[in-house]
Design an enzyme around this catalytic site. Structure first.
Site, PDB file in Angstrom:
ATOM      1  N   GLY A  13       0.865  -1.169   0.000  1.00  0.00           N
ATOM      2  CA  GLY A  13       0.000   0.000   0.000  1.00  0.00           C
ATOM      3  C   GLY A  13       0.894   1.208   0.000  1.00  0.00           C
ATOM      4  O   GLY A  13       1.619   1.441   0.939  1.00  0.00           O
ATOM      5  N   THR A  14       0.872   1.976  -1.023  1.00  0.00           N
ATOM      6  CA  THR A  14       2.090   2.480  -1.629  1.00  0.00           C
ATOM      7  C   THR A  14       1.916   3.840  -2.260  1.00  0.00           C
ATOM      8  O   THR A  14       0.803   4.231  -2.552  1.00  0.00           O
ATOM      9  CB  THR A  14       2.467   1.469  -2.739  1.00  0.00           C
ATOM     10  OG1 THR A  14       3.012   0.357  -2.148  1.00  0.00           O
ATOM     11  CG2 THR A  14       3.406   1.979  -3.747  1.00  0.00           C
TER      12      THR A  14
END
Length: 213
Positions: A13-14
């Site tokens: 999650g980026t």
């Protein structure tokens, strides 16, 4: 009793980003990998090499994106051995698209494929969830990207130099990391030209904070 936040799938999650410039591409990413609400890895390298002058930025499921990158690297190595020529960025992006689109119902993978080849120079291809593939002058992805669309549209300009691209990417990723709980750690940057790849790191305590001034 199992703690849900510790048993969820590993997700990158980026915030990932890449931008073209005259001599190549600049790309960057944060370094946080989360498992539910737990930070499983704070120094992940989301910039993955698939050929000498082609890299990908990975977001989504860590397992899915690592597997896809391994497959693409295998096929690019195979092509290079058969043709004795370096693969092009477009070919690499289309192989990414093949896996992402054909397995779109089973994978969680959003990828930016960027690199340099002797035919078209520096190129950035964006492959969001679902497997669409389109070349763009710059691309952003991941959960943190939703916070920086306006900043990127307002800040980007054509014909930026390498230094300007590095500033553009580092500041945009830093803003996303500041706002997005699933992005964090440090910023990993790379400059890819015909001469190869140069890696840069910005530690978490040295992140740009110009918006707070």
């Amino acid at each position: 009793r199992r703690v849900r936040g510790l048993t969820a799938e590993h997700m990158t999650g980026t915030t990932i980003m890449a931008v073209e410039f005259a001599d190549g591409v600049v790309f960057g990413a944060d370094s946080r990998t989360s498992t539910g609400t737990y930070v499983a890895n704070r120094v992940t390298d989301k910039l993955t090499q698939v050929s000498d002058k082609i890299y990908c930025c990975r977001s989504g499921s860590a397992a899915d994106t690592q597997a896809i990158a391994d497959y693409v690297k295998f096929y690019l190595d195979l092509q290079e051995n058969e043709t004795n020529e370096e693969p092009t960025v477009e070919v690499a992006s289309r192989i990414f698209q093949l896996f992402c689109y054909n397995n779109r119902d089973m994978l969680s993978a959003s990828i930016i494929c960027a690199g340099w080849d002797k035919i078209k120079g520096g190129q950035v291809f964006c492959l969001p969830l679902g497997g669409m593939c389109v070349r763009m002058p710059f691309a952003i992805g991941g959960s943190g990207s939703t916070y920086i669309y306006g900043h990127c549209d307002n800040t980007y300009k054509e014909g930026m130099s390498e230094a300007e691209c590095l500033k553009f990417v580092s500041e945009a990723v830093a803003i996303a990391m500041h706002r997005d709980g699933s992005s964090g750690g440090m910023i990993r940057l790379a400059v890819l030209t015909k001469d190869g790849c140069r890696r840069l790191n910005i530690p978490g305590n040295e992140l740009p904070t110009f918006w707070q001034k």
